[in-house]
Scaffold this motif. Structure first.
Motif, PDB file in Angstrom:
ATOM      1  N   ASN A  75       1.043  -1.240   0.022  1.00  0.00           N
ATOM      2  CA  ASN A  75       0.625  -0.021  -0.159  1.00  0.00           C
ATOM      3  C   ASN A  75       1.189   1.410   0.270  1.00  0.00           C
ATOM      4  N   TRP A  76       1.972   1.173   0.920  1.00  0.00           N
ATOM      5  CA  TRP A  76       2.807   2.372   0.567  1.00  0.00           C
ATOM      6  C   TRP A  76       3.639   2.553  -0.271  1.00  0.00           C
ATOM      7  N   ALA A  77       3.965   1.481  -1.059  1.00  0.00           N
ATOM      8  CA  ALA A  77       4.234   1.591  -2.554  1.00  0.00           C
ATOM      9  C   ALA A  77       3.378   3.040  -3.652  1.00  0.00           C
ATOM     10  N   SER A  78       2.037   3.025  -3.418  1.00  0.00           N
ATOM     11  CA  SER A  78       1.502   4.752  -4.106  1.00  0.00           C
ATOM     12  C   SER A  78       1.746   5.928  -2.610  1.00  0.00           C
ATOM     13  N   VAL A  79       2.715   6.846  -2.540  1.00  0.00           N
ATOM     14  CA  VAL A  79       2.702   7.671  -1.441  1.00  0.00           C
ATOM     15  C   VAL A  79       1.758   8.942  -1.994  1.00  0.00           C
ATOM     16  N   ARG A  80       1.042   8.764  -0.755  1.00  0.00           N
ATOM     17  CA  ARG A  80       0.096  10.122  -0.758  1.00  0.00           C
ATOM     18  C   ARG A  80       0.380  10.990   0.008  1.00  0.00           C
ATOM     19  N   SER A  81      -0.123  12.436   0.077  1.00  0.00           N
ATOM     20  CA  SER A  81      -0.014  13.059   0.875  1.00  0.00           C
ATOM     21  C   SER A  81      -0.808  13.260   2.560  1.00  0.00           C
ATOM     22  N   PRO A  82      -0.503  13.275   3.310  1.00  0.00           N
ATOM     23  CA  PRO A  82      -1.206  12.940   4.656  1.00  0.00           C
ATOM     24  C   PRO A  82      -1.643  14.396   4.912  1.00  0.00           C
ATOM     25  N   ILE A  83      -1.497  15.641   4.059  1.00  0.00           N
ATOM     26  CA  ILE A  83      -2.217  16.801   4.544  1.00  0.00           C
ATOM     27  C   ILE A  83      -2.625  17.927   3.088  1.00  0.00           C
ATOM     28  N   ALA A  84      -3.393  18.802   3.572  1.00  0.00           N
ATOM     29  CA  ALA A  84      -4.181  19.284   2.272  1.00  0.00           C
ATOM     30  C   ALA A  84      -3.178  19.870   2.157  1.00  0.00           C
ATOM     31  N   GLY A  85      -2.436  20.824   0.672  1.00  0.00           N
ATOM     32  CA  GLY A  85      -1.698  22.043   0.875  1.00  0.00           C
ATOM     33  C   GLY A  85      -1.139  22.227  -0.860  1.00  0.00           C
ATOM     34  N   ILE A  86      -0.483  23.437  -0.479  1.00  0.00           N
ATOM     35  CA  ILE A  86       0.891  22.914  -2.214  1.00  0.00           C
ATOM     36  C   ILE A  86       1.570  22.567  -1.208  1.00  0.00           C
ATOM     37  N   ALA A  87       1.368  21.145  -2.525  1.00  0.00           N
ATOM     38  CA  ALA A  87       2.512  20.480  -2.958  1.00  0.00           C
ATOM     39  C   ALA A  87       4.018  20.896  -4.261  1.00  0.00           C
ATOM     40  N   GLY A  88       4.946  21.153  -3.286  1.00  0.00           N
ATOM     41  CA  GLY A  88       6.334  21.573  -4.177  1.00  0.00           C
ATOM     42  C   GLY A  88       7.031  20.700  -5.435  1.00  0.00           C
ATOM     43  N   ILE A  89       8.571  21.081  -5.431  1.00  0.00           N
ATOM     44  CA  ILE A  89       8.520  20.855  -7.000  1.00  0.00           C
ATOM     45  C   ILE A  89       8.964  19.124  -6.524  1.00  0.00           C
ATOM     46  N   ALA A  90       9.263  18.135  -7.140  1.00  0.00           N
ATOM     47  CA  ALA A  90       9.380  16.451  -6.980  1.00  0.00           C
ATOM     48  C   ALA A  90      10.654  16.698  -6.854  1.00  0.00           C
ATOM     49  N   GLN A  91      11.338  16.279  -6.447  1.00  0.00           N
ATOM     50  CA  GLN A  91      12.897  16.434  -6.116  1.00  0.00           C
ATOM     51  C   GLN A  91      13.602  14.948  -6.176  1.00  0.00           C
ATOM     52  N   THR A  92      12.845  13.599  -6.989  1.00  0.00           N
ATOM     53  CA  THR A  92      13.008  13.023  -7.464  1.00  0.00           C
ATOM     54  C   THR A  92      12.560  12.844  -8.759  1.00  0.00           C
ATOM     55  N   ARG A  93      12.659  11.713  -9.847  1.00  0.00           N
ATOM     56  CA  ARG A  93      11.836  11.566 -10.747  1.00  0.00           C
ATOM     57  C   ARG A  93      11.879  10.041 -11.335  1.00  0.00           C
ATOM     58  N   VAL A  94      11.137   9.747 -12.218  1.00  0.00           N
ATOM     59  CA  VAL A  94      10.819   8.644 -12.695  1.00  0.00           C
ATOM     60  C   VAL A  94      12.345   7.595 -12.714  1.00  0.00           C
ATOM     61  N   GLY A  95      12.153   6.897 -12.668  1.00  0.00           N
ATOM     62  CA  GLY A  95      13.728   5.715 -12.206  1.00  0.00           C
ATOM     63  C   GLY A  95      14.286   5.859 -11.303  1.00  0.00           C
ATOM     64  N   THR A  96      13.828   6.723 -10.819  1.00  0.00           N
ATOM     65  CA  THR A  96      14.983   6.798  -9.842  1.00  0.00           C
ATOM     66  C   THR A  96      15.119   6.130  -8.399  1.00  0.00           C
ATOM     67  N   LEU A  97      16.756   5.223  -7.765  1.00  0.00           N
ATOM     68  CA  LEU A  97      15.872   4.308  -6.704  1.00  0.00           C
ATOM     69  C   LEU A  97      14.998   4.911  -5.586  1.00  0.00           C
ATOM     70  N   ALA A  98      14.610   4.954  -5.347  1.00  0.00           N
ATOM     71  CA  ALA A  98      13.938   5.886  -3.214  1.00  0.00           C
ATOM     72  C   ALA A  98      13.777   5.713  -2.966  1.00  0.00           C
ATOM     73  N   ASN A  99      14.299   5.491  -1.116  1.00  0.00           N
ATOM     74  CA  ASN A  99      13.955   4.686   0.114  1.00  0.00           C
ATOM     75  C   ASN A  99      14.025   5.789   1.617  1.00  0.00           C
ATOM     76  N   PRO A 100      13.448   5.267   2.186  1.00  0.00           N
ATOM     77  CA  PRO A 100      12.956   6.247   3.058  1.00  0.00           C
ATOM     78  C   PRO A 100      13.910   7.505   3.874  1.00  0.00           C
ATOM     79  N   ASN A 101      15.177   7.528   3.431  1.00  0.00           N
ATOM     80  CA  ASN A 101      15.568   9.267   3.984  1.00  0.00           C
ATOM     81  C   ASN A 101      15.967   9.860   2.835  1.00  0.00           C
ATOM     82  N   GLN A 102      14.706   9.736   1.679  1.00  0.00           N
ATOM     83  CA  GLN A 102      15.162  10.106   0.631  1.00  0.00           C
ATOM     84  C   GLN A 102      14.207  11.438   1.323  1.00  0.00           C
ATOM     85  N   VAL A 103      13.730  12.872   1.035  1.00  0.00           N
ATOM     86  CA  VAL A 103      12.543  13.478   0.762  1.00  0.00           C
ATOM     87  C   VAL A 103      12.183  13.631  -0.889  1.00  0.00           C
ATOM     88  N   LEU A 104      10.857  13.149  -1.011  1.00  0.00           N
ATOM     89  CA  LEU A 104      10.542  13.305  -2.836  1.00  0.00           C
ATOM     90  C   LEU A 104       9.976  14.560  -2.703  1.00  0.00           C
TER      91      LEU A 104
END
Length: 414
Positions: free
Chosen positions: A166-195
């Motif tokens: 279920n967590w493979a679908s990363v969802r917003s926990p709050i309502a607000g303005i979402a910033g520019i993505a700090q990662t792109r398609v194909g990047t290996l993401a890990n829990p220490n990384q801010v998306l």
């Protein structure tokens, strides 16, 4: 003797002629002329300003809870998102495979538990008949308990794997303005990384710092500022960097629990309504307080103020037309004049032009100019109102380590 007397008469005559030819001394130059202002009292609104930085009332750093490759970026960067909006999708195939294995292990454990329970049910009537030994019966009951434990462990593993899926679908926990993505398609993401970061900007949070003196001055008001009567008055307003006044005043003020001993300041945060999400985190602004009317305030032009080593002074022309240098305590800046806290009285004349030509104690001629007016601060959208900078704490003690800074518009004393 006759020749000596004749010589003396000749010398006396020449000396008298020389004295007669000597010019009288020139007259003393007239006193220099300076331009001064006679101070008067005015009815003003007491205000105070502090530099502030805007931030979201809530900021959420979006981090993945599972490791995997980013499969898609599912939101419009820089747009408003609702709570639960899908932001990123991580490749689910490894997680789906792990979920299948965990489900198989769970079903195996359930089957083993059912067999153990059937054995216990079959052996129970045979034990009184001595058809089986008690040891066989106890082994069957132990197998049932082991089977139940295996089912619980397998169920926990399955639920954990399903959570990861279920967590493979990363969802917003709050309502607000979402910033520019700090990662792109194909990047290996890990829990220490801010998306990305999502910020709630309605209300917007303005953070500013006040000095110890200012806190003690406003302590009674600050400790009651969130009661309904104070909120209805709206003591704090927001001045934007382009000079405009934010149309909404602070609805809530947060006062930090302690003074920072390294700077001698206390942090305050004010929450301002921000419909339409016009204001964004990171903007610089000013927070202005409204403290009510003062009927008999004395104003001194800022061009008459000199700064010397963190203190302020003005040059006053006394009744004897001589210049006096007077230390003063200054309050807010209204338009182009400071409110005088102490050191000057109404009716005194302060020099605004010609200081470079006179010294303390010198006699001068005075040319009076019109007194400063408080009308420059009538429009809060255009008037600049601020107090002279408070001394800043240094590495030593709170009082002895302070170092003054030049007030806006104040001239350095030479």
């Amino acid at each position: 003797m006759r020749r000596t007397a004749t010589s003396i008469r000749i010398l006396t005559t020449l000396a008298a002629g020389l004295c007669a030819c000597k010019k009288p001394p020139p007259p003393a130059p007239p006193p220099p002329t300076v331009r001064a202002v006679e101070l008067t009292t005015h009815s003003i609104e007491r205000t105070h300003e502090w530099l502030a930085t805007l931030d979201g009332s809530t900021n959420a750093e979006i981090r993945p809870r599972v490791e995997g490759y980013i499969q898609s970026v599912d939101y419009h960067e820089g747009s408003f998102v609702k709570e639960g909006t899908l932001l990123f999708t991580i490749d689910k195939r490894p997680l789906e495979a792990a979920a299948l294995k965990a489900r198989g292990d769970y079903e195996t454990a359930v089957a083993q538990l059912n067999k153990a329970r059937a054995d216990v049910a079959r052996y129970a009537p045979l034990l009184p008949q001595h058809a089986i030994s008690r040891e066989e019966f106890e082994n069957a009951r132990a197998s049932e308990r082991v089977g139940l434990a295996n089912v619980h462990a397998a169920r926990g593993t399955l639920e954990s794997v399903l959570l990861n899926l279920n967590w493979a679908s990363v969802r917003s926990p709050i309502a607000g303005i979402a910033g520019i993505a700090q990662t792109r398609v194909g990047t290996l993401a890990n829990p220490n990384q801010v998306l990305t970061v999502v910020s709630t900007v309605d209300p917007i949070r303005a953070s500013f710092a006040i000095s110890e003196r200012e806190y003690l001055r406003y302590a009674e008001l600050l400790n009651q500022i969130n009661n309904p009567q104070s909120q209805a008055r709206g003591y704090l307003e927001l001045l934007l960097i382009d000079g405009r006044v934010h149309p909404y005043r602070a609805g809530k003020v947060i006062v930090n629990r302690q003074v920072d001993p390294s700077t001698g300041t206390l942090t305050l945060q004010a929450l301002f309504p921000n419909p339409g999400n016009i204001l964004r985190p990171g903007l610089f602004s000013k927070v202005r307080s409204h403290e009510g009317q003062e009927a008999d305030a004395v104003l001194v032009p800022e061009r008459a103020v000199q700064e010397l080593q963190g203190s302020y002074r003005v040059s006053v022309v006394g009744p004897d037309q001589r210049v006096q240098v007077r230390p003063v305590q200054l309050g807010p800046l209204l338009g182009h004049s400071y409110v005088v806290e102490s050191g000057l009285r109404a009716g005194e004349r302060v020099i605004v032009e010609g200081l470079e030509n006179v010294q303390p104690g010198a006699k001068v001629n005075v040319q009076l100019l019109p007194a400063p007016q408080a009308s420059a601060a009538a429009d809060p959208g255009t008037a600049a109102t601020t107090d002279p900078p408070e001394p800043v704490a240094g590495p030593a003690g709170p009082e002895s380590r302070r170092q003054g800074r030049t007030a806006p518009g104040a001239r350095k004393a030479r």
